[in-house]
Design a protein around this motif. Structure first.
Motif, mmCIF file in Angstrom:
data_model
loop_
_atom_site.group_PDB
_atom_site.id
_atom_site.type_symbol
_atom_site.label_atom_id
_atom_site.label_comp_id
_atom_site.label_asym_id
_atom_site.label_seq_id
_atom_site.Cartn_x
_atom_site.Cartn_y
_atom_site.Cartn_z
ATOM 1 N N TYR A 90 6.564 0.197 1.453
ATOM 2 C CA TYR A 90 6.040 0.537 0.130
ATOM 3 C C TYR A 90 5.729 2.023 -0.043
ATOM 4 O O TYR A 90 5.907 2.549 -1.135
ATOM 5 N N PRO A 91 5.258 2.735 1.006
ATOM 6 C CA PRO A 91 5.014 4.163 0.784
ATOM 7 C C PRO A 91 6.258 4.881 0.263
ATOM 8 O O PRO A 91 6.194 5.633 -0.714
ATOM 9 N N SER A 92 7.390 4.624 0.893
ATOM 10 C CA SER A 92 8.611 5.279 0.411
ATOM 11 C C SER A 92 8.919 4.858 -1.016
ATOM 12 O O SER A 92 9.341 5.666 -1.842
ATOM 13 N N TYR A 93 8.701 3.603 -1.263
ATOM 14 C CA TYR A 93 8.975 3.082 -2.601
ATOM 15 C C TYR A 93 8.186 3.851 -3.664
ATOM 16 O O TYR A 93 8.738 4.352 -4.645
ATOM 17 N N PHE A 94 6.888 3.978 -3.428
ATOM 18 C CA PHE A 94 6.051 4.646 -4.429
ATOM 19 C C PHE A 94 6.409 6.130 -4.567
ATOM 20 O O PHE A 94 6.547 6.644 -5.683
ATOM 21 N N TYR A 95 6.565 6.790 -3.434
ATOM 22 C CA TYR A 95 6.814 8.224 -3.504
ATOM 23 C C TYR A 95 8.194 8.537 -4.031
ATOM 24 O O TYR A 95 8.395 9.487 -4.780
ATOM 25 N N LEU A 96 9.146 7.717 -3.627
ATOM 26 C CA LEU A 96 10.500 7.935 -4.109
ATOM 27 C C LEU A 96 10.564 7.713 -5.618
ATOM 28 O O LEU A 96 11.177 8.472 -6.357
ATOM 29 N N SER A 155 0.866 -1.171 0.000
ATOM 30 C CA SER A 155 0.000 0.000 0.000
ATOM 31 C C SER A 155 0.906 1.225 0.000
ATOM 32 O O SER A 155 1.990 1.193 0.572
ATOM 33 N N ASN A 156 0.454 2.301 -0.607
ATOM 34 C CA ASN A 156 1.263 3.511 -0.551
ATOM 35 C C ASN A 156 0.771 4.448 0.549
ATOM 36 O O ASN A 156 1.209 5.581 0.645
ATOM 37 N N ASP A 157 -0.145 3.952 1.387
ATOM 38 C CA ASP A 157 -0.784 4.786 2.390
ATOM 39 C C ASP A 157 -0.170 4.514 3.771
ATOM 40 O O ASP A 157 -0.423 3.481 4.394
ATOM 41 N N THR A 158 0.627 5.450 4.232
ATOM 42 C CA THR A 158 1.322 5.263 5.499
ATOM 43 C C THR A 158 0.348 5.095 6.664
ATOM 44 O O THR A 158 0.591 4.319 7.587
#
Ligand SMILES: *[C@@H]1O[C@H](CO)[C@@H](O)[C@H](O)[C@H]1NC(C)=O
Ligand SMILES: *[C@@H]1O[C@H](CO)[C@@H](O)[C@H](O)[C@H]1NC(C)=O
Ligand SMILES: *[C@@H]1O[C@H](CO)[C@@H](O)[C@H](O)[C@H]1NC(C)=O
Ligand SMILES: *[C@@H]1O[C@H](CO)[C@@H](O)[C@H](O)[C@H]1NC(C)=O
Ligand SMILES: *[C@@H]1O[C@H](CO)[C@@H](O)[C@H](O)[C@H]1NC(C)=O
Ligand SMILES: *[C@@H]1O[C@H](CO)[C@@H](O)[C@H](O)[C@H]1NC(C)=O
Ligand SMILES: *[C@@H]1O[C@H](CO)[C@@H](O)[C@H](O)[C@H]1NC(C)=O
Length: 519
Positions: free
Chosen positions: A272-278, A253-256
């Protein structure tokens, strides 16, 4: 079966000999591979059509034979595919080469080798002081069809009949609603993933016992578990206890805000949040041009890779990243690594080795690197700095426009006039009279600054520059660092996500998993 119920309280008290705790994992750096695709035992390079979704012949013996390759890059842990016996038929979605289609929780996957092969792999890792992380699946099994075309009777082990499963009344179908995710089946009518009914105590006991048995039998140091959000959260503490080792959960999920509470029931979660945003942040410079034509420049990839090694938690690199594999989505991200010939001179292999070396030097320094949360400093439109003493990473996504970028970090927290080194280029940098830095970007490349005296302790770091740097530094007084100063200079404009991240940072082990394909 009833016997297992009475055994359950007993095993919880046992500490397996090889068990590694979250604390022991904290400083590790993990190489994640797909067992079928990493290496074959006989060192041939069999054909492997990734799109065909068939077995290609990789095995535990193959991994054992190539541990030098992994260790050379500075990794000290290897995450392998699930080991269970899988559905062994050709489905409309191909074969179970990835190991995630469990049929028998108590038997090994014969495609990957024998019990002795697996034990030999674990021993070979332990002999090198390395850890093994096992990928596990507990939410579901995989069936070749739906009932009535498929008969549960005696098919799965130890879940030998349909009563262990939820009835197939609904599909999760990508829903993010807990009720649907946890009570419906994953998959679809073509490849159903029958959902184990974890509301039943006997199912729960069998799963707790199973992880305990596997971890102790093979000397597993840590487990990674699939589809965590698909089981009610109060299932997990018992499972983690049964494992008795560090347990890392997959929460896609990209939702922290969604992910944060799960860190209360499992040792670590994949970030995964960092992954998506990065990925989003470092994809911008390429602009809205067709991804395959506008191939991401390696400067951008290197900036993203660098972030990974300063970020809080354990860095996990997915195999093939180091050989410039292209990835994309399943099954394209499961290429055979043998076509790379395991080259050690590839730029990204060396780069990862440097980053692992830098992280190790930082961990060894008297700075509490592993327990100090990172801070973002000097955030600009196309650049920012990340401080995690004794490291300061300077990143930019300006690409070819990076000549415009200067990192001005007055609050970098180094000692006045301290000699620093960018371990990525081995160039020397001087801190200013207040311990800040002012550095111009060159060629879009990131920089990873640390005090020269710390950097030169890292054996793999800047061997040629070390002497020069040492000469330059030895006439100076040993610098005093101001950790307090760093700790308290909070970025004022932290957004909501960053505040939520802090919750995650507070959990013992926060993990970043990456197959960085910047598209
Ligand atoms: C080597 O192993 C691969 C994968 O298991 C197999 O396909 C191939 O036939 C083997 N080659 C030889 C010469 O044994
Ligand atoms: C999943 O959702 C899609 C569209 O939202 C729908 O077309 C499809 O039929 C659904 N599949 C299942 C198995 O429910
Ligand atoms: C996060 O997920 C939401 C919902 O799927 C999506 O709209 C959003 O673009 C995603 N953000 C990033 C940074 O990937
Ligand atoms: C940074 O971005 C903002 C908003 O897009 C813009 O107004 C500003 O001019 C930019 N600053 C620089 C230095 O490019
Ligand atoms: C950046 O510059 C290099 C060399 O000048 C060039 O090959 C590349 O295409 C440029 N990339 C972009 C995104 O402009
Ligand atoms: C960099 O500077 C040049 C002019 O010197 C300007 O045209 C360009 O837009 C700038 N790029 C960025 C990313 O600010
Ligand atoms: C740092 O260097 C500057 C210029 O060389 C000097 O004036 C200053 O006294 C130095 N500061 C310290 C704390 O050594």
């Amino acid at each position: 079966m009833q016997l297992l119920l009475s055994l359950a309280p007993a095993f919880l008290a046992i500490t397996p000999t090889f068990a590694a705790s979250p604390e022991e994992w904290r400083g590790k750096s993990i190489y994640q591979l797909v067992t079928d695709r990493f290496a074959v035992a006989n060192d041939s390079a069999p054909l492997c059509d990734t799109a065909a979704r068939k077995h290609c012949g990789g095995s535990w013996k193959g991994i054992t034979n190539h541990l030098d390759y992994i260790q050379n890059m500075g990794f000290d842990a290897v995450w392998i595919s699930p080991i269970y016996k899988n559905l062994d038929v050709v489905t409309k979605r191909g074969e179970a080469y990835h190991g995630y289609w469990v049929k028998d929780f108590n038997a090994l996957n014969p495609h990957f080798g024998t019990e002795d092969d697996l034990k030999e792999l674990v021993k070979a890792l332990h002999d090198r002081g390395m850890y093994i992380m096992l990928d596990m699946v507990v939410n579901h099994c995989t069936a070749p069809a739906l009932p009535p075309a498929f008969d549960f009777d005696g098919y799965f082990h130890p879940f030998t009949d349909a009563s262990y499963f939820r009835p197939p009344t609904c599909w999760t179908n990508g829903s993010m609603e807990l009720d649907i995710m946890q009570n419906c089946w994953l998959g679809d009518p073509i490849l159903p993933l029958p959902d184990l009914n974890t509301d039943q105590p006997r199912v729960v006991d069998l799963l707790y016992q199973n992880v305990h048995d596997i971890v102790t039998k093979y000397g597993i140091d840590g487990v990674r578990v699939d589809t965590v959000k698909h089981i009610r959260s109060d299932f997990w503490p018992g499972w983690v206890k049964g494992a008795g080792v560090y347990a890392l959960g997959e929460l896609y999920s990209n939702d922290t805000d969604f992910i944060a509470p799960w860190t209360q029931v499992i040792d670590g979660v994949t970030d995964y949040p960092s992954y998506f945003y990065l990925r989003q942040a470092f994809s911008k410079a390429g602009g809205p041009i067709q991804p395959f034509i506008d191939e991401m420049s390696s400067q951008l990839l290197k900036n993203a890779m660098t972030y990974l090694f300063i970020h809080d938690g354990l860095p996990i690199v997915y195999y093939g990243q180091e050989q410039d594999y292209n990835g994309a989505i399943d099954p394209s991200n499961r290429e055979a690594l043998w076509f790379s010939a395991y080259q050690k001179e590839k730029p990204m292999v060396k780069y990862i080795k440097t980053l692992n070396g830098a992280r190790k030097a930082a961990i060894a320094a008297p700075k509490n690197f592993l327990t100090t949360p990172l801070k973002f400093l000097a955030v600009e439109n196309t650049s920012f700095a990340v401080s995690k003493p004794p490291m300061l990473a300077l990143l930019t996504n300006a690409g070819n426009q990076s000549h415009n970028v200067t990192w001005s970090v007055p609050d970098a927290g180094f000692a006045p006039n301290e000699t620093l080194v960018d371990v990525l280029s081995c160039e020397k940098v001087e801190a200013d009279g207040h311990g800040g830095v002012n550095v111009r970007a060159i060629g879009g490349m990131p920089q990873m600054l640390m005090p020269a005296l710390i950097a030169i302790q890292g054996r793999a770091l800047c061997p040629d520059a070390a002497k020069t740097i040492w000469q330059a530094s030895k006439y100076k007084k040993a610098p005093k660092h101001s950790n307090e100063q760093l700790q308290t200079s909070m970025a004022s404009d932290r957004d909501r996500n960053l505040v939520s991240w802090m919750i995650l940072f507070a959990s013992l082990a926060f993990v970043t998993t990456f197959r960085l394909r910047l598209m």
